[in-house]
Structures are given as C-alpha cells and as structure tokens.
Write an enzyme that holds these catalytic residues in place. Sequence first.
Site, PDB file in Angstrom:
ATOM      1  CG  ASN A 149      -0.396   0.107   2.496  1.00 55.47           C
ATOM      2  OD1 ASN A 149       0.750  -0.307   2.704  1.00 55.47           O
ATOM      3  ND2 ASN A 149      -1.123   0.660   3.448  1.00 55.47           N
ATOM      4  CD  GLU A 247       5.833   0.321  12.997  1.00 55.88           C
ATOM      5  OE1 GLU A 247       4.650   0.556  13.328  1.00 55.88           O
ATOM      6  OE2 GLU A 247       6.801   0.655  13.696  1.00 55.88           O
ATOM      7  CB  CYS A 281      -1.362   1.252   8.116  1.00 53.19           C
ATOM      8  SG  CYS A 281      -0.192   2.599   7.913  1.00 53.19           S
TER       9      CYS A 281
END
Length: 492
Positions: A149, A247, A281
């Site tokens: 992404n 993450e 995110c």
Amino acid sequence: MKLTNFIDGNWQEIGEVEYTAVLNPANGEQLAEVRMSTKDDVDLAVAAAVNAQKKWALVPAPKRADYLYEIGRLMKEKKEHLAQVLTKEMGKVIEEGRGEVQEGIDMAYYMAGEGRRLFGETTPSELADKFAMSVRAPIGVVGLITPWNFPVAIATWKSFPAIVAGNTFIWKPATETPMMAYEMAKIFDEAGLPAGVANIVFGSGSEVGTALIEHQDVKVISFTGSTETGRKVAELGGRHLKKVSLEMGGKNAVIVMEDADLSLAVEGILWSAFGTAGQRCTACSRVIVHKDVKKDLEKMLLEQMENLTIGDGLDESVKIGPVINKQALEKIHSYTKVGQEEGAKLLVGGNVLNEGDLEKGYYYAPTLFTDVTPTMRIAQEEIFGPVVSLIEVSSLEEAIEVNNGVKFGLSSSIFSNDVNKIFRAQRDLDTGIVYVNAGTTGAEIHLPFGGTKGTGNGHRDSGVAALDVYTEWKSIYVDFSGKLQRAQIDTE
Ligand code: NAD
C-alpha cells in the site's frame, strides 16, 4: 518487462523459476512480470550483504550519508516518473503517488542528516580519571519486508536508517508492487551505492520472507504488513532470536465532538477514510460522533461523498482509485454484508463498481454505515477499503473508551474547539499517533511512526526512533588513571 533480483550490484538470475504477472488494478493491464525467487536467491543476497557490510561499517557515517543525499536527489529528479509507476502499479491517485515519493525524498535527506549526528552520549564516570560514553553501532545484515500500500515510502523508512547506520540489507517487496522496488534498485545503482549494500529479492512471503527470517546471518527483520502476518514473522523470528520490528494493522477513528467545526471534520474524514481507497494503515474506518451533531454530520458527509470521483488514478480529476486486486474487492464487499447482518444501517455505497470505464479494474463505492455499535465486527476488524462506520457517543469519556476498545492502536483524531477536551484526549487516546483537528492520516517523516497493541511491538519506523531498530548501543569506558579502579567499590 521482466523484473529480476538486484543482488551485489547486479541484476541476478539463478536457476529456473516462475514469473508472476504484475497487474494495473485500474484496468487489469499487465505491466510486468516478476521473479518468484527461492531460498537460493536469498542465500546469494545474504552472502553479498554480509561481504559488503564489513567494509560499509567502516565507511565514515557522513560519507555513507552522501549516498543518501544522492539517492534523494535522484528521487527528486525522477519524482514524476516514480509517481506514475506507483499509481499504475498500486492504484492510488497520482497526487497521492507524488506525495508518497516526496515522503521518500524527505526521508533520504532527513536520514542523510543523521550521518553527522547519530548521537550517542558522553557522561561523567563515577571514578576519577575515567571517561564514559555510548555509541550507536551497526548490527549487520537486515531483512526488510514491506506491503503494497506504500510501496516506496515504507521501504525508505526502513532502508535509509539501515544504510546510514552502517548496515546492509535485503529488501523483499510485496508481490503486488515490485516495480517500485525495481525503480529504487536502479536509483541505488545510479547513486553509486557500493555493491551488496542494497539487495532486492522478489518473491512470496512464504518462500522469500521465511528464508530471510530463518537465515542465521540476517540479524534484524523489519516488517510492515497485516497483524496476521506480523504474528507469524514474530513467532519465527523469535525462534531464531532475531530482533523483529513490526508495524501492523489499524482500526483508526476520528472523534467529532459537539463543539467541533463540522465542515473541517467532514474534510478530514473524507481525506482519511477514502484516500488511497481506504487502504492506508492509518485510514479512518470509524467516526465516533457526539449525539448532538450526529445527524448534521451524516448529512454533510453524504452530500460531500457525492463529489468523490472514482476511476483510474492517473486521471488528475479522480479522487478515489481502485483497490489493489480482486481478493481485496471481495474481502471489502464481504464486510458490507457483515455490517448489514449485524444491523448497521447502510447510508450509501456498499457495492462493487464495474460499469463503463471501471469494468476491468477493481473499484468499490465509498461506503458509509451508521448506527454502528462499538463491538460490531465492522467496528472492530480492519477492512482496508473505503468503508466508514459512524458510532454515536454521549461524552468525551465514552468516545475515548470506544476509540481504545479495539485490538489495534495506530492512529486517532479528535475534532473539537475545547482545549480541555483536546488535552485530555491526546493524553488518553491509546494510539501511537494522535491528531487534533485533522484526520487520522498525514504523518511526517521526522517523527516516530507506529502504534500500540496489535499494531506494533514497541519499535518505530521514521524519526530518530528508527535508528533504534538498526543499531546496537555500545558503552565504552576509557580508564586513564593507570591503575585498577573498580566500579562501585573504589569510588571514595
Ligand atoms: P501482508 O501482511 O499480506 O504482507 C506484507 C508483506 O509480508 C508482504 O511483502 C508479504 O509478501 C509478506 N509476507 C506474507 N506472508 C509472509 C510470511 N509468512 N513470512 C514473511 N513475510 C510474509 O500485508 P499487505 O496486504 O501487503 O499490507 C496491508 C497491511 O499492512 C494492512 O494490515 C495495513 O494496515 C498494514 N500496514 C501497516 C503499516 C504500519 O506502519 N503500521 C503501514 C502500511 C501497511
């Protein structure tokens, strides 16, 4: 175009392996084919990185930083080209593509500055004629595993601090977005980075990712991706005693209080919820709204959502591009059904878009649910698409409780004009990032980036904090008394 690995400064191919098509999510067009590497490729890359690291660690940090300045300059020179490739490969609209490349440029210059800092500490010794200090030492070879992404920014958050600190790396990009990694390999090469410092191995997580994590010469794994995969990475990394930085996913919320500037809140929500088609995110997927302004906010959101043009992100007038692939489309749509079954009220959207120009791509209508309760699955699980749930609350305390009542902790935001509410919220919101009077997205590279709970494991990308992932602390004592001085004993 065939994308092959970049190992030891060369485009390397060994053995017969499969290649997988890289598709443009806007129209299904094949852009390239990418090598699905094997463990043998990983072994080759790690050997090159081990070899290069010994010399690289001895290059003075300001000199290492010069390469980053050059990488930043080249990224700036090629910014439009990189943004175009990014949009074609990943689907985000071109304006956001340019923004992401800019983030990489910012990171290059910021981390290059660290070449003349990399601060340790000097401190008095408890003994006479003794000097004490700590320095950051490189760790060795690091493995970087990244998602699709943010195909370039996240790689720069990881590789640039690794480079300036004296490590070498192997980067495994997501299978969906190898072209940005290929472009970055060309830039590393053009910048004259010594062979073996930057290595890129394409392939699947199960084959290449696993081989990287299991390799005994890879000392650090820095991973960004879903919480589900991150857990696997941590388990395997733990077994091999790796330092693992994770993450992971998010379920981010915007809180809108009764005293908020509603027009501003609507702008913030739209940008955070539907930018990158909700595949950030930090995307806003919950709006926690005070009951006094819920109806107004719903109405304003619905009005503004009508103006969101959907299509190929290369078209400058388009506001929302496609989602990454068919599986993503199906997953997002399945959540619409879940929301309806759970009793949430669908205000708009909730359908796949496949007519006219959108026929060959993967598009989902911006979707707004209301009357969502905090424990519904659509309010708890990461959907990763343009879907937002409105949850009504009666007080700031309740808003904070709802915000914190999920297993993730990446980003949160509050819209209010009451300074007391704002300060209480920034203290009590249990997320790694908090925004006031702005949406849940918009991180700047000189601050730490990461989250709490299911979003992370205590490490951070970006900012000086990123250096903690790629360095060991070394404490150095220099005794110039010429005699034995025992710590804690000869202190009188
Ligand atoms: P993903 O977990 O499917 O894949 C991420 C990377 O891990 C890919 O390179 C993939 O090939 C690799 N991988 C898959 N299985 C693996 C395994 N068993 N071992 C090692 N590596 C493996 O995630 P994605 O779909 O690419 O990205 C979307 C997710 O990433 C979302 O959950 C999003 O929230 C998260 N994300 C988090 C941040 C953050 O900084 N917190 C930033 C961006 C994206």
